[in-house]
Design an enzyme around this catalytic site. Structure first.
Site, mmCIF file in Angstrom:
data_model
loop_
_atom_site.group_PDB
_atom_site.id
_atom_site.type_symbol
_atom_site.label_atom_id
_atom_site.label_comp_id
_atom_site.label_asym_id
_atom_site.label_seq_id
_atom_site.Cartn_x
_atom_site.Cartn_y
_atom_site.Cartn_z
ATOM 1 N N GLY A 76 -20.813 -22.009 -18.765
ATOM 2 C CA GLY A 76 -19.687 -21.771 -17.874
ATOM 3 C C GLY A 76 -19.319 -20.303 -17.743
ATOM 4 O O GLY A 76 -19.021 -19.822 -16.639
ATOM 5 N N ASN A 156 -7.936 -25.975 -18.859
ATOM 6 C CA ASN A 156 -8.486 -26.369 -20.162
ATOM 7 C C ASN A 156 -7.443 -26.452 -21.264
ATOM 8 O O ASN A 156 -7.679 -27.073 -22.294
ATOM 9 C CB ASN A 156 -9.613 -25.419 -20.586
ATOM 10 N N SER A 204 -20.518 -26.577 -17.105
ATOM 11 C CA SER A 204 -21.058 -26.305 -18.444
ATOM 12 C C SER A 204 -21.382 -27.633 -19.124
ATOM 13 O O SER A 204 -20.535 -28.523 -19.193
ATOM 14 C CB SER A 204 -20.013 -25.537 -19.253
ATOM 15 N N CYS A 333 -11.047 -20.542 -27.958
ATOM 16 C CA CYS A 333 -11.147 -19.122 -28.288
ATOM 17 C C CYS A 333 -9.787 -18.564 -28.685
ATOM 18 O O CYS A 333 -9.706 -17.500 -29.265
ATOM 19 C CB CYS A 333 -11.751 -18.346 -27.135
#
Ligand code: PLP
Length: 387
Positions: A76, A156, A204, A333
């Site tokens: 992605g 997300n 992805s 992340c």
């Protein structure tokens, strides 16, 4: 009550999903028996090339695209970079309209290009649930026609879905190019690129029970983009580098499986999310659900909630982990990072609340949710977690 850390409860499917066995089998077949370089002209190379092109054709067919419109990437992040950088570099686009809640692969790429003096970036506002202000988007697009609009389909971190039809209309009316990061939604909804109305879509594999390190960018064939990565003529000159044939076959299998069982999985996973919301709201005092929640307005695999200010909030994710519950604070992340996520900041999430993202997949169960809610409740009540 004491929480025992026995087997792990995995509720972090927005970060990555466990591989489906059928995907592993499809990939192993390639690893073992189809190792050729697709650019080699001999028979073993030609076999790999045929496998690659077959996967491209299957994937294109699943989303009503043409095979030539699928460019395989390393995932992605690369596909987002490719979309944005190539549009700016190759089409001379000077303005990008995006939002403050995009994935960093989009936001940082836009900011870097702006810093380099290549384009101007305009951020459209979002409300406290992460909905894009469409009236403002319309104004921005009419002020900056022929710009790039990059807005993600499903957020997300907080799950809110984009009204992509409206965005596509606005883009078309103002001759803008429309890119959508569909990393979290591809494989979770029926996809028809013509109905979606975007020129560029990002996918992805590892978000849909496929392997990490592989994905694709759908590029409407009318866009004449060059390659972001140079040094080879692979992917019809759109992406240099020997193709990850096993990964691409894994992606093909994962997408096929996702679309084959779409309706049943949507029902099952949305049911789990509803169950989780009910349990959290009934058992955790003062809990708040972030973003939209209905099936129509929110991604059914992601549930963001946050707990009221408490002295041990900073250690909450750590304690959940010790209790065997794998979930996230925001995006993967951002988990573990001291600063709040840019998405939560943009929706004005109170900083003294601790956000938790539970995300569900094919292998999630009601028992997983029961254990996660029970662990969270115990931790919040300051009870012991026994290792
Ligand atoms: N876009 C979104 C919305 C994501 O959630 C992610 C992964 O977390 C990415 C892009 C990056 O994808 P990849 O991990 O394949 O580089």
């Amino acid at each position: 009550m004491t929480i025992m850390a026995t087997s792990k409860i995995y509720l972090d499917n927005a970060a990555t999903t466990p591989l489906d066995e059928r995907v592993i089998d499809a990939m192993c077949e390639v690893f073992k028996n189809n190792y050729g370089n697709p650019s080699a002209t001999h028979s073993i190379g030609r076999t790999a090339k045929a496998t690659l092109e077959n996967a491209r054709k299957t994937i294109a067919g699943l989303i009503n695209a043409e095979a030539r419109e699928i460019v395989f990437t390393s995932g992605g992040t690369e596909a987002d970079n490719m979309a944005i950088r190539c549009v700016v570099n190759d089409l001379g686009i000077k303005h990008i309209i995006t939002s403050p809640i995009e994935h960093k692969a989009v936001l940082e790429t836009c900011k870097i290009l702006e810093k380099e003096g290549r384009c101007n970036v305009h951020l459209v506002s979002v409300d406290e649930k992460g909905n894009v202000d469409l009236a403002e988007l319309e104004k921005l697009a009419s002020n900056y026609p022929k710009s790039l609009i990059s807005l993600m389909h499903a957020n997300n971190e907080i799950a809110t879905l984009l009204d992509y039809k409206k965005v596509s209309e606005i883009a078309k009316a103002n001759e803008c190019i429309f890119h959508s990061d569909t990393v979290q939604s591809m494989g979770h909804y029926a996809f028809d690129v013509k109905e979606f109305g975007a020129d560029l879509l990002t996918c992805s594999a590892h978000k849909l029970h496929g392997p990490k390190g592989v994905g694709f960018l759908y590029v409407n064939h009318q866009l004449k983009l060059k390659s972001m990565i140079t040094g080879g003529g692979q992917e019809r000159n759109h992406r240099a580098g020997t193709e990850n044939v096993a990964g691409i076959v894994g992606l093909e299998k994962a997408l096929q499986l996702a679309f084959d069982q779409l309706a049943a999985e949507q029902k099952q996973i949305f049911g789990l999310k509803q169950y989780a919301i009910d349990q959290l709201c009934n058992q955790i005092e003062g809990i708040q659900i972030n973003g939209e929640t209905s099936f129509e307005k929110a991604l059914y695999t992601v549930l963001s909630c946050s707990v009221p200010p408490q002295s041990n909030n900073a250690l909450l994710l750590f304690k959940l982990d010790i209790a065997g519950i794998c979930c996230s604070g925001g995006s993967a992340c951002n988990s573990g990072a001291a600063s709040e996520s840019h998405v939560l900041e943009a929706i004005k999430h109170p900083q003294d609340r601790q956000a938790i993202r539970f995300s569900f997949g094919r292998f999630s169960t009601q028992k997983d949710i029961d254990e996660a809610v029970s662990a969270l409740k115990s931790i919040l009540e300051n009870q012991t977690v026994q290792l």
